[in-house]
Design an enzyme around this catalytic site. Structure first.
Site, PDB file in Angstrom:
ATOM      1  N   GLU A 171    -112.434-111.017  26.842  1.00 45.81           N
ATOM      2  CA  GLU A 171    -111.475-111.223  27.929  1.00 45.81           C
ATOM      3  C   GLU A 171    -110.085-111.507  27.362  1.00 45.81           C
ATOM      4  OE1 GLU A 171    -110.377-114.464  27.532  1.00 45.81           O
ATOM      5  OE2 GLU A 171    -112.051-114.724  26.141  1.00 45.81           O
ATOM      6  N   GLU A 314    -111.440-112.838  23.423  1.00 49.57           N
ATOM      7  CA  GLU A 314    -111.376-111.392  23.162  1.00 49.57           C
ATOM      8  C   GLU A 314    -112.731-110.772  22.855  1.00 49.57           C
ATOM      9  OE1 GLU A 314    -108.666-110.550  19.987  1.00 49.57           O
ATOM     10  OE2 GLU A 314    -106.988-111.632  20.879  1.00 49.57           O
TER      11      GLU A 314
END
Length: 354
Positions: A171, A314
């Site tokens: 994310e 991430e």
């Protein structure tokens, strides 16, 4: 949601049992490879394969903005979300480096970025341009939360159709630790002060302010802890919803899901509250240094593979843990048995017990 829940099957217990027995025929003392053996059994149960495969992996990074950033809960401005998406597209982020190293198929999906993005290299699934400010209004409607879940499902479907054998969901979204902390407090009842960490670098009075914003939001939004979709819609993020959807779809396709850090684990907890059958399909990559992560892991009875003091997001921690999954599959596929190697099995020489 009604169509996905029945598709998540129980693990293949027969396959897991066969692999458990097979492990004890390999040229090693029983149980000597520790959690790697348990990981191999889990992968067998998930995939239904005696010799499971996890390569190639899929890395899907979902990006979205959060209206609560306007409350000053992050050390970085909201514009950083779009700038980091551009960095993903250019290949310059940590998750790009790690994805290349593990041979992953990487995809970046916009489910709600507020600012302009590169014209190419991003999958467009934008539900809205950032959530509402949860300090002042619901983050999104239930329909928008469901739409974001559906976007995540489509990403997992694309990965499966491309031949990927394992899913890592990452994310990007400034202020998403605020949304995740609020969701976790609502779902678990743990006091906010025990959950909230620095996120992108908030400390001192700013950290106190972040806690106060979350506590006030919990009071004003009053989410129903027994209704995970209500918690997601009132307090969550579009990228959090998309990750939840990706886990659900991957499990329906018998793909192991390697879960990243704090935000990814809150998404996993939400998805498991929606579909408890999902839980055995989740493998937890690492323990973040965000204080709320320990509580999220505890709520899922999860023990992560790594603990390296990471807090980037991430999907980076999960990507670092991925080689352990490959090692578990290599152990099954490449190690010789005692018979094949001509090595004496200890059990054949043990004295009978009275």
């Amino acid at each position: 949601m009604n169509d996905i829940l029945p598709q998540i099957a129980l693990l293949d217990a027969a396959c897991a049992g066969r692999v458990t027995r097979y492990l004890d025929t390999l040229t090693k003392p029983p149980g000597s490879l520790g959690r790697l053996e348990a990981l191999a059994v889990s992968l067998a149960g998930i995939t239904g394969e005696d010799f499971p495969r996890v390569a190639p992996p899929a890395v899907v990074v979902f990006a979205a903005d959060h209206g609560v950033a306007a409350e000053g809960v992050s050390a970085f401005p909201q514009t950083v979300t779009a700038q980091m998406v551009a960095n993903f597209v250019a290949g310059g982020a940590a998750i790009n480096a790690f994805s290349r190293r593990i041979g992953a198929r990487m995809e970046v999906v916009d489910v709600g970025v507020a600012n302009a993005l590169p014209a190419e290299g991003v999958v467009q699934e934008r539900i809205r341009s950032g959530t509402g400010n949860l300090a002042r209004e619901d983050a999104m409607s239930r329909d928008e939360a469901l739409a974001a879940i559906a976007a995540g499902r489509r990403a997992a479907e694309r990965a499966a159709k491309a031949g990927c054998r394992c899913l890592i969901a990452g994310e990007m979204g400034i202020a998403n630790t605020t949304a995740s902390s609020a969701m976790l407090a609502a779902l678990t009842g743990v006091p906010v002060a025990e959950l909230v960490g620095p996120g992108t670098g908030v400390a001192g009075e700013a950290l106190v302010h972040k806690c106060a914003v979350i506590e006030a939001a919990l009071s004003k939004r009053a989410p129903d802890p027994d209704d995970p979709l209500d918690v997601l819609a009132r307090l969550g993020g579009l990228e959090i919803a998309a990750m939840a959807g990706a886990y659900l779809e991957a499990a329906a396709r018998r793909l192991p899901c390697l879960v990243d850090g704090f935000i990814a684990t809150v998404a996993a907890l939400t998805a498991c509250r929606l579909a408890p059958a999902l839980r055995p399909y989740l493998i937890f990559g690492h323990r973040s240094r965000e204080p709320g992560h320990a509580h999220a892991l505890a709520a899922l009875d999860a023990e992560p593979l790594l603990a390296m003091e990471l807090c980037l997001g991430e999907g980076s921690g999960a990507a670092l843990a991925y080689p352990l999954l490959e090692a578990a599959t290599a152990m099954l596929a490449e190690m010789a048995t005692f018979d094949a190697a001509g090595v004496d099995d200890r059990s054949e020489h043990e004295e009978p017990r009275a």
